[in-house]
Design a protein around this motif. Structure first.
Motif, PDB file in Angstrom:
ATOM      1  N   ARG A  22       0.512  -1.368   0.040  1.00 14.18           N
ATOM      2  CA  ARG A  22      -0.003  -0.152  -0.088  1.00 14.18           C
ATOM      3  C   ARG A  22       0.487   1.252  -0.439  1.00 14.18           C
ATOM      4  N   GLU A  23       2.083   1.149   0.771  1.00 13.67           N
ATOM      5  CA  GLU A  23       2.637   2.333   0.789  1.00 13.67           C
ATOM      6  C   GLU A  23       3.348   3.033  -0.779  1.00 13.67           C
ATOM      7  N   ALA A  24       3.638   1.492  -1.630  1.00 14.04           N
ATOM      8  CA  ALA A  24       3.612   1.730  -2.500  1.00 14.04           C
ATOM      9  C   ALA A  24       3.031   2.459  -3.666  1.00 14.04           C
ATOM     10  N   PHE A  25       2.105   1.983  -3.360  1.00 12.90           N
ATOM     11  CA  PHE A  25       0.559   2.472  -3.544  1.00 12.90           C
ATOM     12  C   PHE A  25       0.616   3.885  -4.011  1.00 12.90           C
ATOM     13  N   ARG A  26       0.602   4.066  -2.823  1.00 11.28           N
ATOM     14  CA  ARG A  26       0.565   5.697  -3.130  1.00 11.28           C
ATOM     15  C   ARG A  26       1.478   6.344  -3.308  1.00 11.28           C
ATOM     16  N   VAL A  27       2.535   5.906  -3.737  1.00  7.42           N
ATOM     17  CA  VAL A  27       3.557   6.828  -4.561  1.00  7.42           C
ATOM     18  C   VAL A  27       3.798   6.849  -6.278  1.00  7.42           C
ATOM     19  N   LEU A  28       3.265   5.287  -6.279  1.00  3.97           N
ATOM     20  CA  LEU A  28       2.756   5.095  -8.104  1.00  3.97           C
ATOM     21  C   LEU A  28       1.728   6.038  -8.204  1.00  3.97           C
ATOM     22  N   ALA A  29       0.610   5.882  -7.219  1.00  8.02           N
ATOM     23  CA  ALA A  29      -0.127   6.848  -7.667  1.00  8.02           C
ATOM     24  C   ALA A  29      -0.424   8.551  -7.739  1.00  8.02           C
ATOM     25  N   HIS A  30       0.805   9.143  -6.469  1.00 14.95           N
ATOM     26  CA  HIS A  30       1.211  10.212  -7.182  1.00 14.95           C
ATOM     27  C   HIS A  30       1.755  10.669  -8.682  1.00 14.95           C
ATOM     28  N   GLU A  31       2.182   9.346  -8.819  1.00 14.28           N
ATOM     29  CA  GLU A  31       3.414   9.826  -9.839  1.00 14.28           C
ATOM     30  C   GLU A  31       2.445   9.652 -11.345  1.00 14.28           C
ATOM     31  N   HIS A  32       1.670   9.086 -10.867  1.00 14.55           N
ATOM     32  CA  HIS A  32       0.022   9.349 -11.749  1.00 14.55           C
ATOM     33  C   HIS A  32      -0.278   7.797 -13.270  1.00 14.55           C
ATOM     34  N   LEU A  33       0.764   6.890 -12.562  1.00 14.64           N
ATOM     35  CA  LEU A  33       1.042   5.825 -13.259  1.00 14.64           C
ATOM     36  C   LEU A  33      -0.508   4.534 -12.882  1.00 14.64           C
ATOM     37  N   VAL A  34      -1.256   5.192 -11.981  1.00 18.15           N
ATOM     38  CA  VAL A  34      -1.843   4.356 -11.114  1.00 18.15           C
ATOM     39  C   VAL A  34      -2.957   4.992 -10.187  1.00 18.15           C
ATOM     40  N   GLU A  35      -4.134   4.440  -9.865  1.00 12.89           N
ATOM     41  CA  GLU A  35      -5.154   5.575 -10.296  1.00 12.89           C
ATOM     42  C   GLU A  35      -5.917   4.794  -8.668  1.00 12.89           C
ATOM     43  N   HIS A  36      -5.928   5.360  -7.374  1.00 16.06           N
ATOM     44  CA  HIS A  36      -6.799   4.604  -6.205  1.00 16.06           C
ATOM     45  C   HIS A  36      -8.184   5.203  -6.240  1.00 16.06           C
ATOM     46  N   LEU A  37      -9.629   4.033  -6.590  1.00 15.39           N
ATOM     47  CA  LEU A  37     -10.017   4.251  -6.491  1.00 15.39           C
ATOM     48  C   LEU A  37     -10.593   3.910  -5.197  1.00 15.39           C
ATOM     49  N   PRO A  38     -11.191   4.547  -4.046  1.00 14.03           N
ATOM     50  CA  PRO A  38     -11.286   4.204  -2.819  1.00 14.03           C
ATOM     51  C   PRO A  38     -12.838   2.902  -3.120  1.00 14.03           C
ATOM     52  N   ASN A  39     -11.606   2.421  -1.330  1.00 14.19           N
ATOM     53  CA  ASN A  39     -13.070   0.549  -0.931  1.00 14.19           C
ATOM     54  C   ASN A  39     -13.011   0.568  -2.750  1.00 14.19           C
ATOM     55  N   ARG A  40     -12.326   0.114  -3.602  1.00 14.85           N
ATOM     56  CA  ARG A  40     -12.153  -1.001  -5.076  1.00 14.85           C
ATOM     57  C   ARG A  40     -11.283  -0.358  -5.439  1.00 14.85           C
ATOM     58  N   GLY A  41     -10.064  -0.092  -4.678  1.00  9.99           N
ATOM     59  CA  GLY A  41      -7.604  -0.684  -5.179  1.00  9.99           C
ATOM     60  C   GLY A  41      -8.257   0.312  -6.144  1.00  9.99           C
ATOM     61  N   VAL A  42      -6.351   0.056  -6.498  1.00  7.57           N
ATOM     62  CA  VAL A  42      -5.918   0.730  -7.581  1.00  7.57           C
ATOM     63  C   VAL A  42      -5.175  -0.004  -8.876  1.00  7.57           C
ATOM     64  N   PHE A  43      -5.697   0.748 -10.053  1.00  6.63           N
ATOM     65  CA  PHE A  43      -6.043   0.066 -11.306  1.00  6.63           C
ATOM     66  C   PHE A  43      -4.923   1.077 -12.624  1.00  6.63           C
ATOM     67  N   VAL A  44      -4.073   0.278 -12.798  1.00 11.33           N
ATOM     68  CA  VAL A  44      -3.188   1.116 -13.701  1.00 11.33           C
ATOM     69  C   VAL A  44      -4.576   1.798 -14.957  1.00 11.33           C
ATOM     70  N   ARG A  45      -3.511   3.450 -15.247  1.00 10.58           N
ATOM     71  CA  ARG A  45      -4.649   4.367 -15.271  1.00 10.58           C
ATOM     72  C   ARG A  45      -4.519   4.231 -16.817  1.00 10.58           C
ATOM     73  N   ARG A  46      -5.130   4.657 -17.982  1.00 11.54           N
ATOM     74  CA  ARG A  46      -5.434   4.630 -19.104  1.00 11.54           C
ATOM     75  C   ARG A  46      -5.955   5.530 -19.490  1.00 11.54           C
ATOM     76  N   PRO A  47      -4.576   6.543 -19.923  1.00  9.03           N
ATOM     77  CA  PRO A  47      -4.522   8.340 -19.833  1.00  9.03           C
ATOM     78  C   PRO A  47      -5.374   8.346 -21.340  1.00  9.03           C
ATOM     79  N   SER A  48      -6.249   9.577 -20.874  1.00 11.35           N
ATOM     80  CA  SER A  48      -7.208   9.940 -21.719  1.00 11.35           C
ATOM     81  C   SER A  48      -6.534  11.244 -23.174  1.00 11.35           C
ATOM     82  N   VAL A  49      -6.938  10.826 -24.452  1.00 12.67           N
ATOM     83  CA  VAL A  49      -6.368  11.934 -25.503  1.00 12.67           C
ATOM     84  C   VAL A  49      -6.168  13.158 -24.568  1.00 12.67           C
ATOM     85  N   ARG A  50      -7.143  13.475 -24.108  1.00 12.64           N
ATOM     86  CA  ARG A  50      -7.100  14.942 -23.590  1.00 12.64           C
ATOM     87  C   ARG A  50      -5.569  14.844 -22.419  1.00 12.64           C
TER      88      ARG A  50
END
Lengths: 245, 245
Positions: free
Chosen positions: A45-73
């Motif tokens: 979980r500690e690692a997840f926090r920093v990956l989330a802050h790097e925007h590589l990963v997205e943290h949805l509360p109570n749902r888990g963390v997912f590898v991010r899928r950047p939009s065109v935007r």
DNA sequence: CGCCGAGGATTGTTCAACAAGCCGTCACCT
DNA sequence: AGGTGACGGCTTGTTGAACAATCCTCGGCG
């Protein structure tokens, strides 16, 4: 494991994601990954926090963390930001260099020596990264081309001798690798720009920083349009089209 | 505590640091702070990871985490980066606005309406932040002035409609508050620029974005020199002078 | 066909424990 | 006296188990 599991884990996870071992959209299951990397759920979980802050990963509360899928935007925004930072860095490097190159270096203070050394190693890094990318393309190693390209742009930023620009850009460059991952066409993304990299490198080597900046600006505008176009091919209205895990 | 202790804890710690409750150089003792905020040592460590990534805090392995004490070098770098991003954001906003203001808005697509709305609320936020800072200065509330100033610069960045620029700048703005903390002279730091903020805001309101960008560039250069000068007063060769805890 | 609730699975958080590393202390030796 | 090195205490790093809270699925029911 080497010491300091948490830090090493962040690197391992980042590498796994960027190598395609964990594709965008994947959910990172705490117990499963914990077993796989042989760490406890807490350190994970500690690692997840920093990956989330790097925007590589997205943290949805109570749902888990997912590898991010950047939009065109986001692709557009990242390119625009890179353009401001990288071109700006080159221009700043230009004025700073002019400032202490004009002075005839009276007594060669240790600060002067330091700047001189920093400049030389930076220029070398720029040229080297450009050449490495070129050679890698000749042997068809497009992963290496991507890596060298990242190094190239970071080396450019290094010229400005500004740690904040550098670390910001580093974050953007790793985020770019996520973008390339969803487009999944390393060759098409990198090939057109190998030539530009070399020309920019040679301009930098000859001290023509402003012209380098101009070329770089055009380069990044073209690359932005290019990637956004590819996104249109592989995605639908900004959301990557991929089967659910 | 509200739900999601970890996230709330990050906010609480950040607020405490920026309010001076935990001064630069202080070591953040895990058991002590854990008791104080009524969270476990583990969640505290999660919070530390993100604060470290925000550069508010420094993590020395096996020694603990400390409230960071930015160097003059970093002050300079942050200002330079802000200059690139904020001025660049204004210029990008200018070209983007020109692009869709030139078109006579044939059918008023929903995208057009969205852009229009975004623009209006952003301009309002800019003007409002400038005014709030001005009024706060009249009542002598220099904390509020600092906060309003931060909002002002973030509002400027919002004009470009670029999330990456915005989040990067947000990080830089909170880091600036750390800088002000070590200089500890909120009035002197903010007062000279209240006037500039209003002029920039009025330029933005009348759509003269390029002139706003030019003024902003000068503004940030002056502010940088100003803060670096103050640093020389309060510190020694880039390292803040403060008694060890 | 859609709503609803029970049950299972996963996350959020805590606690207690232990290994490992840092630091101050103090005795000891030259 | 001054350097030095081992000792011991304190803090961090990491683990595993436990439990509450939340979400998702699936099957039943109207």
């Amino acid at each position: 494991m080497g010491k300091l599991a948490a830090g090493a884990l962040v690197d391992a996870l980042r590498a796994t994601i960027l190598d395609g071992g964990l594709r965008p959209g994947t959910r990172l299951d705490e117990t499963r990954l914990g077993a796989q990397f042989e760490v406890s759920r807490n350190t994970l979980r500690e690692a997840f926090r920093v990956l989330a802050h790097e925007h590589l990963v997205e943290h949805l509360p109570n749902r888990g963390v997912f590898v991010r899928r950047p939009s065109v935007r986001e692709a557009r925004d990242v390119y625009e930001t890179r353009r401001l930072l990288e071109c700006g860095a080159l221009r700043e490097a230009a004025v700073r260099r002019a400032a202490w190159c004009g002075e005839p270096d009276p007594d060669g203070s240790t600060r002067e020596r330091h700047l001189q050394h920093h400049w030389e190693t930076s220029v070398l890094a720029v040229v080297d990264a450009a050449e490495r990318g070129w050679r890698a393309s000749e042997s068809g190693d497009w992963d290496e081309v991507g890596s060298a390209n990242g190094q190239f742009h970071l080396a450019l930023a290094t010229l400005a001798d500004n740690d904040v620009i550098l670390r910001t850009l580093r974050s953007l460059v790793t985020e770019m690798r996520l973008l390339f991952l969803v487009v999944a066409a390393a060759r098409e993304v990198h090939e057109p720009y190998l030539e530009d990299n070399r020309r920019i490198a040679s301009l930098v080597a000859s001290g023509e920083l402003v012209r380098a900046a101009i070329l770089l600006e055009d380069y990044l505008l073209r690359a932005e349009r290019h990637l956004v176009g590819l996104y249109a091919t592989h995605t639908l209205d900004g959301r990557a089209v991929e089967p659910r895990s």
